[in-house]
Design an enzyme around this catalytic site. Structure first.
Site, PDB file in Angstrom:
ATOM      1  N   TYR A 159       0.842  -1.194   0.000  1.00  0.00           N
ATOM      2  CA  TYR A 159       0.000   0.000   0.000  1.00  0.00           C
ATOM      3  C   TYR A 159       0.878   1.244   0.000  1.00  0.00           C
ATOM      4  O   TYR A 159       0.670   2.179  -0.775  1.00  0.00           O
ATOM      5  CB  TYR A 159      -0.885  -0.023   1.251  1.00  0.00           C
ATOM      6  CG  TYR A 159      -1.946   1.055   1.268  1.00  0.00           C
ATOM      7  CD1 TYR A 159      -3.223   0.804   0.790  1.00  0.00           C
ATOM      8  CD2 TYR A 159      -1.656   2.324   1.762  1.00  0.00           C
ATOM      9  CE1 TYR A 159      -4.195   1.786   0.804  1.00  0.00           C
ATOM     10  CE2 TYR A 159      -2.623   3.322   1.771  1.00  0.00           C
ATOM     11  CZ  TYR A 159      -3.893   3.045   1.298  1.00  0.00           C
ATOM     12  OH  TYR A 159      -4.850   4.019   1.313  1.00  0.00           O
ATOM     13  N   PHE A 188     -10.889  18.558 -24.942  1.00  0.00           N
ATOM     14  CA  PHE A 188     -11.155  17.125 -24.954  1.00  0.00           C
ATOM     15  C   PHE A 188     -12.380  16.891 -24.080  1.00  0.00           C
ATOM     16  O   PHE A 188     -12.639  17.655 -23.149  1.00  0.00           O
ATOM     17  CB  PHE A 188      -9.939  16.333 -24.443  1.00  0.00           C
ATOM     18  CG  PHE A 188     -10.155  14.850 -24.554  1.00  0.00           C
ATOM     19  CD1 PHE A 188     -10.222  14.253 -25.796  1.00  0.00           C
ATOM     20  CD2 PHE A 188     -10.332  14.071 -23.431  1.00  0.00           C
ATOM     21  CE1 PHE A 188     -10.469  12.890 -25.920  1.00  0.00           C
ATOM     22  CE2 PHE A 188     -10.576  12.702 -23.548  1.00  0.00           C
ATOM     23  CZ  PHE A 188     -10.636  12.107 -24.780  1.00  0.00           C
ATOM     24  N   THR A 189     -13.146  15.860 -24.395  1.00  0.00           N
ATOM     25  CA  THR A 189     -14.434  15.629 -23.724  1.00  0.00           C
ATOM     26  C   THR A 189     -14.308  15.643 -22.201  1.00  0.00           C
ATOM     27  O   THR A 189     -14.989  16.409 -21.519  1.00  0.00           O
ATOM     28  CB  THR A 189     -15.024  14.270 -24.162  1.00  0.00           C
ATOM     29  OG1 THR A 189     -14.004  13.270 -24.019  1.00  0.00           O
ATOM     30  CG2 THR A 189     -15.484  14.311 -25.605  1.00  0.00           C
ATOM     31  N   ASP A 247      -1.247  18.283 -21.726  1.00  0.00           N
ATOM     32  CA  ASP A 247      -1.876  16.964 -21.752  1.00  0.00           C
ATOM     33  C   ASP A 247      -1.048  16.087 -22.674  1.00  0.00           C
ATOM     34  O   ASP A 247      -1.094  16.227 -23.896  1.00  0.00           O
ATOM     35  CB  ASP A 247      -3.324  17.084 -22.247  1.00  0.00           C
ATOM     36  CG  ASP A 247      -4.038  15.726 -22.289  1.00  0.00           C
ATOM     37  OD1 ASP A 247      -3.360  14.683 -22.228  1.00  0.00           O
ATOM     38  OD2 ASP A 247      -5.286  15.730 -22.390  1.00  0.00           O
ATOM     39  N   LYS A 285      -2.886   5.461 -22.753  1.00  0.00           N
ATOM     40  CA  LYS A 285      -2.340   5.765 -24.083  1.00  0.00           C
ATOM     41  C   LYS A 285      -0.822   5.850 -23.996  1.00  0.00           C
ATOM     42  O   LYS A 285      -0.123   5.001 -24.512  1.00  0.00           O
ATOM     43  CB  LYS A 285      -2.924   7.078 -24.607  1.00  0.00           C
ATOM     44  CG  LYS A 285      -4.380   6.946 -24.988  1.00  0.00           C
ATOM     45  CD  LYS A 285      -5.236   7.909 -24.241  1.00  0.00           C
ATOM     46  CE  LYS A 285      -6.701   7.678 -24.530  1.00  0.00           C
ATOM     47  NZ  LYS A 285      -7.483   8.871 -24.348  1.00  0.00           N
ATOM     48  N   ARG A 295     -17.219  11.233 -33.065  1.00  0.00           N
ATOM     49  CA  ARG A 295     -16.569  12.426 -32.534  1.00  0.00           C
ATOM     50  C   ARG A 295     -17.188  13.626 -33.238  1.00  0.00           C
ATOM     51  O   ARG A 295     -16.689  14.107 -34.235  1.00  0.00           O
ATOM     52  CB  ARG A 295     -15.057  12.391 -32.747  1.00  0.00           C
ATOM     53  CG  ARG A 295     -14.352  11.266 -32.028  1.00  0.00           C
ATOM     54  CD  ARG A 295     -13.945  11.515 -30.585  1.00  0.00           C
ATOM     55  NE  ARG A 295     -14.979  11.476 -29.581  1.00  0.00           N
ATOM     56  CZ  ARG A 295     -14.727  11.224 -28.290  1.00  0.00           C
ATOM     57  NH1 ARG A 295     -13.499  10.966 -27.880  1.00  0.00           N
ATOM     58  NH2 ARG A 295     -15.683  11.242 -27.405  1.00  0.00           N
ATOM     59  N   PHE A 315     -22.378  10.821 -24.690  1.00  0.00           N
ATOM     60  CA  PHE A 315     -21.963   9.886 -25.737  1.00  0.00           C
ATOM     61  C   PHE A 315     -21.602   8.511 -25.175  1.00  0.00           C
ATOM     62  O   PHE A 315     -21.665   7.522 -25.868  1.00  0.00           O
ATOM     63  CB  PHE A 315     -20.781  10.444 -26.537  1.00  0.00           C
ATOM     64  CG  PHE A 315     -19.544  10.696 -25.720  1.00  0.00           C
ATOM     65  CD1 PHE A 315     -19.375  11.902 -25.058  1.00  0.00           C
ATOM     66  CD2 PHE A 315     -18.558   9.735 -25.602  1.00  0.00           C
ATOM     67  CE1 PHE A 315     -18.238  12.133 -24.295  1.00  0.00           C
ATOM     68  CE2 PHE A 315     -17.419   9.957 -24.844  1.00  0.00           C
ATOM     69  CZ  PHE A 315     -17.267  11.163 -24.186  1.00  0.00           C
TER      70      PHE A 315
HETATM   71  C1  LIG Z   1      -7.941   9.702 -23.421  1.00  0.00           C
HETATM   72  C2  LIG Z   1      -7.566  11.077 -23.186  1.00  0.00           C
HETATM   73  C3  LIG Z   1      -7.758  11.670 -21.934  1.00  0.00           C
HETATM   74  C4  LIG Z   1      -8.452  10.948 -20.791  1.00  0.00           C
HETATM   75  O1  LIG Z   1      -7.736   9.830 -20.383  1.00  0.00           O
HETATM   76  P1  LIG Z   1      -8.458   8.554 -19.730  1.00  0.00           P
HETATM   77  O2  LIG Z   1      -7.319   7.699 -19.280  1.00  0.00           O
HETATM   78  O3  LIG Z   1      -9.294   7.914 -20.778  1.00  0.00           O
HETATM   79  O4  LIG Z   1      -9.274   9.040 -18.584  1.00  0.00           O
HETATM   80  C5  LIG Z   1      -7.342  12.973 -21.770  1.00  0.00           C
HETATM   81  N1  LIG Z   1      -6.774  13.663 -22.773  1.00  0.00           N
HETATM   82  C6  LIG Z   1      -6.580  13.130 -23.991  1.00  0.00           C
HETATM   83  C7  LIG Z   1      -5.946  13.938 -25.061  1.00  0.00           C
HETATM   84  C8  LIG Z   1      -6.965  11.823 -24.244  1.00  0.00           C
HETATM   85  O5  LIG Z   1      -6.785  11.307 -25.472  1.00  0.00           O
END
Ligand SMILES: *Cc1c(COP(=O)(O)O)cnc(C)c1O
Length: 489
Positions: free
Chosen positions: A85, A138-139, A230, A273, A396, A462
Site C-alpha cells: 500500500y 477534450f471531452t 496533456d 495511451k 466524434r 456519448f
Molecule cells: C484519453 C484522453 C484523456 C483521458 O484519459 P483517460 O485515461 O481515458 O481518462 C485525456 N486527454 C486526452 C488527449 C486523451 O486522449
C-alpha cells in the site's frame, strides 16, 4: 540503434506499405457475425458503439485507450511488481522513469487521465479563475472544468479546423487568438491555466509543433499564466515533430521530450495511451504546484505510492514509457493510420488530412451531407459502418458535445468517425477489410439516415446515451448489403 536519424523502411517494388517492426507471439481470436445479427445487436445497444459487447465486434477501432498491444518487456515487468500500500518499490521505479523521461522532479499517480483532470480542475478552476484556454478541448477535460463552474475557450487556428488540409501541425495555437481570448477573459489573473493537448484528439489526432509550444510557453511565462500539457497522445506527437519539423529531424527523442517538458508548469497523461498500459499521472518541476495538487490524490485516487493503479500496471507503464523513446515503436500507429487513410482515399471516402495519429478519421459531414447535425451524422455513420463491417468506430461530433445551458444543441465544428488504430494490434489486411466495407458503404451512402435520442444522459452523453434511427434506413441498408454480399459477412 541511434534514434537521431529515422529512416522509414520502404519496399523496392515502390508499394507504399507500413512495415511491422515486431512479431506477434500471442493472439486473440476475433469473431465476425453476419450483417443481420449486427442489426439486432445495434438495435439492442441503442445505436451507440460504446454499448456494443466486444463479442459482437470484429475490429474494435473505438479507441486506443488501454488496448494497445504491450511488449514482452512490459509483461515481464508485471511479474516483478512490489505489492504494498505504502512505499512500493514499483512506485519508486515508475517515479524514477517519469523523472528521467520528462526531466521533472515531482510525480503524482492517478488511476487514469480524467482523474488527473479532476485533480487539476478542482485545484485551479474557481469563481476567481474560471477560464481555461486550450488549443482544442477534450471531452473529459471540458466536463471537469464545467463541473467546477468554469469554461473552456479554444485558441486553435481556423486552418486547424479544416478537415482537408496539408498543414503539418493543425493542432497549433493561434497566438493572436490566444491573446484575444486572454483579454476577453479579463486578463491573465482570470485564467486558471492554459492547456496544450498534443496530439490533439478531437480534430483527428493532429500534432502541435515544438516551435508552437515554445511560443505558447513564452507567452504564458511573460504573462504569468500557468501552462499545462496533456501528454496523453505524446507518442504520436513525437513521431510527427521528428518527421515533419525540420529542426527535430536529427535530435534524439529523449531530448525532444525534455524540451517539451521544460516549457510546461504541469504535465499530465493517460497511461492508457502513453505507455500502453493503464493508469495515469501528473508531474511538475515546481514544488509549490506539487504541494497544491498532492492533497487530492489520497482523497480521490489512493495513497501517493499507487494513486488507484495496481502495481502490475505501474510496472508495465514504466517500461512502456521508456519504450516511447524507440522511434520504430512510436511509428507504428502513424504509419498504419496513413495506410488506412490511403486505402479509404483511393475509394473516394472523405477522411481528415493530413493523416494524424490515434486513428483514421472519416468525415461524416462530407460522407452523408443529407443528415443534419442535430441528427448526429457522425454517430449515424458509426452505426452504419458497424452494420456493414462489424468494425466498431467512435462518434466524434455533436453527440460528443454537451447541450447549451438553454437546452439547444451545441453543434460540433467537425463530424468525425474515428477508426482508432491501437498500436501493434491490427494487421494490414484487417485494415484493408475495414476500408473495403467502408468503400462499399460510400457507394450506398444515400441510404444512410440520422439518429435521435431515446435516452439522453446529462453529462458525457456519448458514453451511455441510447438512440434510434430516423425511419427504417438501417433495414434498407442491410437488405442492400445482403443483395450484394449474399454470404451476409
Ligand atoms: C484519453 C484522453 C484523456 C483521458 O484519459 P483517460 O485515461 O481515458 O481518462 C485525456 N486527454 C486526452 C488527449 C486523451 O486522449
Amino acid at each position: 540503434m541511434s534514434d537521431c536519424t529515422y529512416t522509414r523502411v520502404t519496399f523496392f517494388s515502390g508499394e507504399n506499405l507500413p512495415l511491422e517492426m515486431h512479431k506477434a507471439r500471442m493472439v486473440q481470436r476475433v469473431h465476425l457475425i453476419p450483417a443481420k445479427e449486427r442489426l439486432g445487436v445495434l438495435t439492442r445497444t441503442g445505436n451507440n458503439t460504446f454499448l456494443l459487447p466486444n463479442r459482437d465486434v470484429f475490429l474494435d477501432m473505438l479507441t486506443d485507450s488501454g488496448v494497445n498491444a504491450m511488449s514482452e518487456a512490459q509483461y515481464a515487468a508485471m511479474l516483478m511488481a512490489d505489492d504494498s500500500y505504502a512505499g512500493s518499490e514499483t512506485f519508486y521505479r515508475l517515479e524514477k522513469t517519469i523523472q528521467e523521461f520528462f526531466g521533472v522532479e515531482y510525480f503524482l499517480p492517478a488511476h487514469q487521465g480524467r482523474a488527473c483532470e479532476n485533480i487539476i480542475a478542482s485545484t485551479y478552476v474557481s469563481p476567481e479563475t474560471p477560464t481555461v484556454i486550450t488549443n482544442y478541448h477534450f471531452t473529459t477535460t471540458k466536463a471537469h472544468v464545467l463541473l467546477r463552474g468554469g469554461r473552456v475557450l479554444e485558441a486553435i487556428s481556423d486552418a486547424g479546423l479544416k478537415t482537408v488540409s496539408d498543414l503539418p501541425f493543425k493542432g497549433d495555437y493561434d497566438l493572436a487568438k490566444f491573446d484575444a481570448l486572454v483579454n476577453e477573459a479579463g486578463g491573465p489573473s482570470k485564467i486558471a491555466f492554459a492547456r496544450i493537448e498534443a496530439g490533439t484528439n478531437l480534430i483527428g489526432g493532429q500534432p502541435v509543433s515544438l516551435a508552437n509550444m515554445r511560443e505558447v510557453s513564452a507567452y504564458c511565462r511573460k504573462n504569468g499564466i500557468r501552462l499545462i500539457y496533456d501528454a496523453s497522445l505524446l507518442a504520436d506527437n513525437l513521431f510527427f515533430i521528428k518527421t515533419r519539423e525540420k529542426e527535430c529531424l536529427n535530435r534524439p527523442l529523449g531530448d525532444l521530450v525534455k524540451e517539451i517538458a521544460s516549457l510546461m508548469d504541469i504535465i499530465y497523461f493517460s497511461g492508457r495511451k502513453l505507455g500502453c498500459a493503464r493508469g495515469g499521472g501528473i508531474c511538475t518541476p515546481k514544488r509549490d504546484e506539487y504541494l497544491r495538487l498532492r492533497d487530492l490524490v489520497p482523497l480521490y485516487e489512493g495513497f501517493l505510492t499507487y494513486g488507484g493503479m495496481s502495481v502490475r500496471e505501474m510496472e508495465a507503464m514504466a517500461v512502456g514509457i521508456r519504450e516511447t523513446l524507440d522511434i520504430h515503436n512510436i511509428s507504428q500507429t502513424p504509419l498504419f493510420v496513413e495506410a488506412l487513410g490511403q486505402e479509404l482515399t483511393a475509394k473516394d471516402v472523405p477522411v481528415v488530412t493530413p493523416f494524424g495519429g490515434l486513428g483514421c478519421h472519416v468525415d461524416a459531414s462530407r460522407f452523408i451531407p443529407q443528415v443534419p447535425q442535430d441528427q448526429y451524422p457522425a454517430a449515424a455513420l458509426a452505426s452504419a459502418i458497424y452494420l456493414v463491417s462489424g468494425v466498431r468506430g467512435m462518434e466524434r461530433g455533436t453527440l460528443s458535445e454537451s447541450r447549451n445551458p438553454d437546452g439547444s444543441e451545441h453543434l460540433s465544428n467537425m463530424e468525425l468517425v474515428r477508426l482508432a488504430v491501437p498500436k501493434r494490434v491490427f494487421s494490414h489486411s484487417q485494415l484493408k477489410y475495414a476500408a473495403d466495407r467502408i468503400g462499399w458503404l460510400y457507394r450506398h451512402r444515400d441510404l444512410v439516415g440520422g439518429l435521435v435520442f431515446e435516452d439522453e444522459p446529462k453529462t458525457l452523453r456519448f458514453f451511455l446515451g441510447r438512440l434510434k434511427p430516423v425511419g427504417d434506413w438501417q433495414e434498407r441498408l442491410v437488405a442492400k448489403f445482403l443483395e450484394e454480399m449474399p454470404s451476409g459477412l
